[in-house]
Design an enzyme around this catalytic site. Structure first.
Site, PDB file in Angstrom:
ATOM      1  CB  ALA A 271      -1.023   0.030   1.215  1.00  0.00           C
TER       2      ALA A 271
ATOM      3  CG  ASN B 162      -1.175  -4.209  -4.674  1.00  0.00           C
ATOM      4  OD1 ASN B 162      -1.318  -4.078  -6.043  1.00  0.00           O
ATOM      5  ND2 ASN B 162      -0.496  -3.425  -4.008  1.00  0.00           N
TER       6      ASN B 162
ATOM      7  CE1 TYR C 251       5.064  -9.894 -11.774  1.00  0.00           C
ATOM      8  CE2 TYR C 251       4.891  -9.429 -13.899  1.00  0.00           C
ATOM      9  CZ  TYR C 251       4.655  -9.280 -12.729  1.00  0.00           C
ATOM     10  OH  TYR C 251       3.613  -8.301 -12.468  1.00  0.00           O
TER      11      TYR C 251
ATOM     12  CB  ALA D  18       6.617 -19.350 -12.750  1.00  0.00           C
ATOM     13  CB  SER D  19       5.231 -15.256  -9.425  1.00  0.00           C
ATOM     14  OG  SER D  19       5.158 -14.461  -9.962  1.00  0.00           O
TER      15      SER D  19
HETATM   16  N1  LIG Z   1       2.663  -1.780 -12.855  1.00  0.00           N
HETATM   17  C1  LIG Z   1       2.271  -2.958 -13.686  1.00  0.00           C
HETATM   18  O1  LIG Z   1       2.384  -2.675 -14.934  1.00  0.00           O
HETATM   19  C2  LIG Z   1       1.348  -4.154 -13.172  1.00  0.00           C
HETATM   20  C3  LIG Z   1       0.750  -4.964 -14.284  1.00  0.00           C
HETATM   21  C4  LIG Z   1       0.007  -5.958 -13.898  1.00  0.00           C
HETATM   22  C5  LIG Z   1       0.130  -6.358 -12.280  1.00  0.00           C
HETATM   23  N2  LIG Z   1       0.951  -5.641 -11.569  1.00  0.00           N
HETATM   24  C6  LIG Z   1       1.020  -6.098 -10.159  1.00  0.00           C
HETATM   25  O2  LIG Z   1       0.306  -5.123  -9.449  1.00  0.00           O
HETATM   26  C7  LIG Z   1       0.832  -5.077  -8.080  1.00  0.00           C
HETATM   27  C8  LIG Z   1       1.320  -3.726  -7.601  1.00  0.00           C
HETATM   28  O3  LIG Z   1       2.469  -3.466  -8.190  1.00  0.00           O
HETATM   29  P1  LIG Z   1       2.678  -1.913  -8.765  1.00  0.00           P
HETATM   30  O4  LIG Z   1       3.110  -1.799 -10.081  1.00  0.00           O
HETATM   31  O5  LIG Z   1       2.005  -1.028  -7.897  1.00  0.00           O
HETATM   32  O6  LIG Z   1       4.426  -1.677  -8.163  1.00  0.00           O
HETATM   33  P2  LIG Z   1       5.092  -1.042  -7.018  1.00  0.00           P
HETATM   34  O7  LIG Z   1       4.542   0.351  -6.910  1.00  0.00           O
HETATM   35  O8  LIG Z   1       6.424  -1.383  -7.023  1.00  0.00           O
HETATM   36  O9  LIG Z   1       4.241  -1.852  -5.600  1.00  0.00           O
HETATM   37  C9  LIG Z   1       4.631  -3.097  -5.316  1.00  0.00           C
HETATM   38  C10 LIG Z   1       4.366  -2.949  -3.860  1.00  0.00           C
HETATM   39  O10 LIG Z   1       4.570  -4.239  -3.180  1.00  0.00           O
HETATM   40  C11 LIG Z   1       5.411  -4.076  -1.771  1.00  0.00           C
HETATM   41  N3  LIG Z   1       6.120  -5.275  -1.395  1.00  0.00           N
HETATM   42  C12 LIG Z   1       7.143  -5.872  -2.216  1.00  0.00           C
HETATM   43  N4  LIG Z   1       7.626  -6.846  -1.622  1.00  0.00           N
HETATM   44  C13 LIG Z   1       7.337  -6.932  -0.395  1.00  0.00           C
HETATM   45  C14 LIG Z   1       7.645  -7.737   0.811  1.00  0.00           C
HETATM   46  N5  LIG Z   1       8.463  -8.480   0.526  1.00  0.00           N
HETATM   47  N6  LIG Z   1       6.627  -7.370   1.774  1.00  0.00           N
HETATM   48  C15 LIG Z   1       5.744  -6.441   1.788  1.00  0.00           C
HETATM   49  N7  LIG Z   1       5.527  -5.558   0.762  1.00  0.00           N
HETATM   50  C16 LIG Z   1       6.260  -5.862  -0.311  1.00  0.00           C
HETATM   51  C17 LIG Z   1       6.015  -2.758  -2.000  1.00  0.00           C
HETATM   52  O11 LIG Z   1       6.582  -2.284  -0.774  1.00  0.00           O
HETATM   53  P3  LIG Z   1       7.738  -1.375  -0.550  1.00  0.00           P
HETATM   54  O12 LIG Z   1       7.843  -0.247  -1.804  1.00  0.00           O
HETATM   55  O13 LIG Z   1       7.503  -0.806   0.740  1.00  0.00           O
HETATM   56  O14 LIG Z   1       8.881  -2.132  -0.732  1.00  0.00           O
HETATM   57  C18 LIG Z   1       5.157  -1.897  -2.919  1.00  0.00           C
HETATM   58  O15 LIG Z   1       4.390  -1.041  -2.234  1.00  0.00           O
HETATM   59  C19 LIG Z   1       2.011  -6.365  -7.961  1.00  0.00           C
HETATM   60  O16 LIG Z   1       1.370  -7.551  -7.739  1.00  0.00           O
HETATM   61  C20 LIG Z   1       2.348  -6.282  -9.537  1.00  0.00           C
HETATM   62  O17 LIG Z   1       2.743  -7.737  -9.952  1.00  0.00           O
HETATM   63  C21 LIG Z   1       1.510  -4.390 -11.912  1.00  0.00           C
END
Ligand SMILES: NC(=O)c1ccc[n+]([C@@H]2O[C@H](COP(=O)([O-])OP(=O)(O)OC[C@H]3O[C@@H](n4cnc5c(N)ncnc54)[C@H](OP(=O)(O)O)[C@@H]3O)[C@@H](O)[C@H]2O)c1
Length: 243
Positions: A17, A92, A157, A159-160
């Site tokens: 978040a 998320n 990615y 796979a996950s």
């Molecule tokens: N952006 C895209 O194009 C896209 C497309 C499809 C799906 N998604 C999915 O959408 C979701 C959110 O991604 P986003 O694009 O908003 O990217 P983001 O801004 O990098 O957000 C990812 C978030 O996950 C948190 N996180 C990562 N590892 C963690 C851990 N070990 N423990 C707790 N929190 C953790 C991060 O927290 P910190 O910052 O505090 O480390 C960050 O707030 C992800 O699951 C991603 O795979 C994104």
């Protein structure tokens, strides 16, 4: 007429978040009066999200690395004590990896599987007893177009996110008789820090905005008709679905 739930005072746990899609969902659900547990690794980013809601006192900031041994225990312990139940879980938090198949190490594979698939599995498992006390129990897992397709340099990615989709489908069927709704939102390229790092060649123009994903999450939580939406794939307008 589809029943619309009043979200005021209801409780959600949102992982990741501190920015991107997670922050956008937090701001959108806070607008509707929800109380939120905001989880991520970086405390400053979470405090910023809480401040941006305009109702920081209703927000529970939980800076935790969810992949660490006590990470989920700590979140559950504090959240249960504070909220005494839960209406919505949003898985998320996630990471991407842009590396060729052969260069991807087993350590990287384990790390991406841990945060993108294992953590959501365990959070769903641990939150189900709390969700059963709600009259609008909802789980939203954030997948990706990569939950369905494979692209070069994204084997780990993909796979996950395939694993997360399979788990989501099975869980949705298993808990549907109890009225627990389980959905997946599978976006293409959303303009966040993740995409800026994974695909520096893409510009903001034409990308999906995090707020668009947040709006769909709010729709899924608020609307509980007889027709159930399992998954929404969100494609960039006019583009083949890809990150
Ligand atoms: N952006 C895209 O194009 C896209 C497309 C499809 C799906 N998604 C999915 O959408 C979701 C959110 O991604 P986003 O694009 O908003 O990217 P983001 O801004 O990098 O957000 C990812 C978030 O996950 C948190 N996180 C990562 N590892 C963690 C851990 N070990 N423990 C707790 N929190 C953790 C991060 O927290 P910190 O910052 O505090 O480390 C960050 O707030 C992800 O699951 C991603 O795979 C994104």
């Amino acid at each position: 007429m589809m029943k619309k739930i009043d979200l005021n005072g209801r409780r959600a746990l949102i992982t990741g978040a501190g920015g991107g899609i997670g922050r956008a969902m937090a701001l959108r659900l806070a607008e509707d009066g929800m109380k939120l547990a905001l989880v991520g690794r970086d405390p400053e980013k979470l405090v910023r999200t809480a401040a941006l809601t305009g109702r920081p006192l209703d927000m529970l900031v939980l800076p935790v690395d969810l992949t660490k041994p006590r990470g989920i225990d700590d979140v559950m312990h504090i959240m249960e004590g504070h909220f005494k139940g839960l209406d919505v879980l949003i898985n998320n938090a996630g990471m991407a990896l842009n590396k060729s198949f052969e260069e991807t190490t087993l350590d990287e594979y384990d790390r991406i599987m841990a945060i993108n698939a294992r953590v959501p599995f365990e959070l769903c498992r641990r939150c189900l007893p709390l969700l059963r006390t709600s009259d609008c129990p909802t789980i939203i897992n954030i997948g990706s177009v990569v939950s369905h397709k494979g692209y070069v340099h994204q084997a780990a990615y993909a796979a996950s996110k395939h694993a997360l989709l399979g788990m989501t489908k099975a869980l949705a069927k298993e808990v549907a008789p109890e009225g627990i709704r389980v959905h997946m939102l599978s976006p293409g390229g959303v303009y966040t820090d993740m995409v800026k790092i994974a695909r520096p060649d893409l510009s903001e123009e034409g990308m999906i905005a995090p707020e668009e994903v947040a709006e769909l999450a709010a729709f899924l939580i608020e609307h509980r008709g007889n027709g159930v939406i399992d998954e929404i794939e969100i494609h960039r307008a006019g583009k083949e679905p890809f990150l």
